[in-house]
Design a protein around this motif. Structure first.
Motif, PDB file in Angstrom:
ATOM      1  N   THR A 153     -17.550  -9.442   4.795  1.00  0.00           N
ATOM      2  CA  THR A 153     -18.903  -9.209   5.770  1.00  0.00           C
ATOM      3  C   THR A 153     -18.876  -9.269   6.873  1.00  0.00           C
ATOM      4  N   TRP A 154     -19.379  -8.656   7.856  1.00  0.00           N
ATOM      5  CA  TRP A 154     -19.572  -8.758   9.135  1.00  0.00           C
ATOM      6  C   TRP A 154     -20.334  -9.928   9.615  1.00  0.00           C
ATOM      7  N   THR A 155     -19.693 -10.556  10.600  1.00  0.00           N
ATOM      8  CA  THR A 155     -20.578 -11.723  11.142  1.00  0.00           C
ATOM      9  C   THR A 155     -21.632 -11.155  12.143  1.00  0.00           C
ATOM     10  N   TYR A 156     -22.150 -11.904  13.062  1.00  0.00           N
ATOM     11  CA  TYR A 156     -23.276 -11.500  13.652  1.00  0.00           C
ATOM     12  C   TYR A 156     -22.962 -10.767  14.810  1.00  0.00           C
ATOM     13  N   HIS A 160     -16.840 -10.430  14.214  1.00  0.00           N
ATOM     14  CA  HIS A 160     -15.663 -10.582  13.021  1.00  0.00           C
ATOM     15  C   HIS A 160     -16.124 -10.430  11.817  1.00  0.00           C
ATOM     16  N   LEU A 162     -15.615 -11.634   8.007  1.00  0.00           N
ATOM     17  CA  LEU A 162     -15.421 -12.806   7.286  1.00  0.00           C
ATOM     18  C   LEU A 162     -14.755 -12.266   5.684  1.00  0.00           C
ATOM     19  N   LEU A 172     -11.164 -15.520   9.026  1.00  0.00           N
ATOM     20  CA  LEU A 172     -11.870 -14.765   9.864  1.00  0.00           C
ATOM     21  C   LEU A 172     -11.031 -13.974  10.603  1.00  0.00           C
ATOM     22  N   PHE A 196     -24.508 -14.047   3.342  1.00  0.00           N
ATOM     23  CA  PHE A 196     -25.266 -14.682   4.447  1.00  0.00           C
ATOM     24  C   PHE A 196     -26.775 -14.682   4.161  1.00  0.00           C
ATOM     25  N   LYS A 200     -28.037 -14.190   9.762  1.00  0.00           N
ATOM     26  CA  LYS A 200     -26.364 -14.662   9.534  1.00  0.00           C
ATOM     27  C   LYS A 200     -26.095 -15.771  10.467  1.00  0.00           C
ATOM     28  N   PHE A 203     -24.119 -19.161   5.505  1.00  0.00           N
ATOM     29  CA  PHE A 203     -23.533 -18.343   4.454  1.00  0.00           C
ATOM     30  C   PHE A 203     -23.178 -19.312   3.379  1.00  0.00           C
ATOM     31  N   ALA A 217     -22.611 -20.234  10.060  1.00  0.00           N
ATOM     32  CA  ALA A 217     -21.789 -19.125  10.332  1.00  0.00           C
ATOM     33  C   ALA A 217     -21.090 -19.005  11.750  1.00  0.00           C
ATOM     34  N   LEU A 220     -18.444 -22.516  11.428  1.00  0.00           N
ATOM     35  CA  LEU A 220     -17.822 -22.296  10.200  1.00  0.00           C
ATOM     36  C   LEU A 220     -17.766 -24.019   9.432  1.00  0.00           C
TER      37      LEU A 220
END
Length: 396
Positions: A153-156, A160, A162, A172, A196, A200, A203, A217, A220
């Motif tokens: 998954t893409w983070t905000y 990054h 994940l 990450l 998420f 976001k 998660f 998120a 972490l």
């Protein structure tokens, strides 16, 4: 809570997802043909035919224009949501385990399993490019024990990537350099799914170690743990209530020797803050493999090993519920011995406005019921059998 029974797949369900607007529901299974349904009434709108292997993951873009599917046939396909036409095929060296759109809806990332001499890889593609080759590949080297990625998954703001692993770790990655920015052990066993919330900021993970964990998120940081007595295959965060929905069940190999009542195949409702289970919805005859909740908060879908997708419309009593229970903590008398225990550990007020519980920790907890609880008849009723006329059976 009366469900629509969506009969469009012939093999176990692997993933269910809503589009961003919540009017469409996408599902995939091991029968190689993803389907799209209308979330309001469960009507099947179409299928996407072209894969030759199990569909492990799918993702719809922000505007419901394109759909991505990741398959065990070593390909990821780009589809038109409107026509069901396959627009592009992106070939990998191994089975494709996961796929996710970037927030710009132009790039996407996939994870593929190791195959023969090829390592597992994270691949980033650009759909506007005429070439179907990845613009970036990140190698996941072999370790002492074979480790596969399970979700990506893409983070905000696409900062990054994940990635969850089947050894319980979460990594990450920097999508530009391909380096590991952070790595930590989240579970003792395989992480089956990672999801998420819509913004976001949080998660949640689902693991075979019988737990689901909530994380911040941004940093972490581990926030909450939801414990069960069975493997957790998927979990989702409600956007409109402080609730967590968990799905799982016993191992699929044992399903044929177990009844639905013993196998524990229900969807379980937990309070996000208190970590307490307060309800469940039954119906499936196999372990629940996938859960998704509509962004509008009006319904949720679950897909299981039995090959069915159940679309549950929330009752008014559930939608009107604001809080589960408000807690007030009261200390016991100081004269009580340190090993004091309660002969009657739970008591409810005859007027029905509160109840008290006592425990070995030396505290009495006085629980005041809020108005939404007092007014509702049943917070999460058990699922009824599909009513006549609501069962949606798709033609083969």
């Amino acid at each position: 809570m009366r469900p629509y029974l969506l009969q469009g797949h012939e093999r176990p369900i692997t993933v269910v997802k809503y589009n961003h607007d919540g009017d469409l529901l996408f599902s995939a299974s091991k029968d190689q043909i993803p389907s799209v349904w209308r979330s309001e009434n469960g009507d099947r709108l179409g299928t996407f035919t072209g894969h030759k292997g199990t569909i492990w993951d799918l993702d719809c873009d922000r505007f419901s224009k394109h759909l991505l599917t990741a398959s065990a046939d070593t390909t990821c396909k780009l589809w038109s949501c409107e026509t069901g036409e396959c627009l592009k095929t992106f070939t990998h060296r191994g089975p494709v385990r996961g796929v996710t759109w970037a927030e710009d809806n132009k790039r996407f990332a996939t994870i593929s399993d190791p195959f023969v001499e090829h390592n597992a890889k994270i691949s980033i593609f650009d759909i506007e490019s005429d070439d179907t080759e990845p613009i970036k590949e990140i190698d996941i080297p072999k370790e002492a024990k074979r480790v596969n990625a399970t979700n990506i998954t893409w983070t905000y703001l696409n900062e990054h990537l994940l990635v969850s692993m089947d050894n319980g770790y979460i990594r990450l990655y920097d999508p530009e350099s391909g380096k590991i920015v952070n790595e930590f052990m989240a579970h003792e066993k395989k992480i089956n799914r990672l999801q998420f919330n819509l913004e976001k900021t949080l998660f949640i993970t689902s693991s075979a170690d019988f737990t689901s964990k909530l994380y911040d998120a941004v940093n972490l940081k581990h926030l909450k743990t939801y414990k069960t007595d069975r493997p957790v295959n998927d979990a989702v965060i409600s956007e409109h209530k402080d609730h967590i929905l968990l799905g799982g069940g016993q191992e699929a190999m044992s399903v044929t020797t177990t009844s639905g009542k013993v196998g524990k195949f229900e969807t379980r409702f937990f309070h996000l803050v208190y970590e307490e289970e307060f309800g469940c919805v039954k119906g499936h005859f196999g372990p629940i493999n996938a859960i998704a909740i509509n962004p509008n908060g009006l319904n949720y879908a679950s897909g299981a090993e039995d090959g069915y997708v159940r679309l549950h419309q929330f009752d008014k009593s559930y939608l009107d519920m604001t809080h589960f229970v408000q807690f007030v903590r009261l200390s016991m008398h100081t004269c009580a011995p340190s090993n004091a225990s309660f002969s009657s550990p739970v008591a409810i007020n005859p007027n029905g406005l509160n109840y008290a519980s006592g425990a070995e920790d030396g505290y009495v907890r006085l629980h005041q019921f809020d108005k939404s609880y007092l007014d509702m008849k049943d917070p999460v009723p058990e699922a009824d059998e599909p009513v006549e006329g609501e069962e949606k059976e798709a033609s083969k």
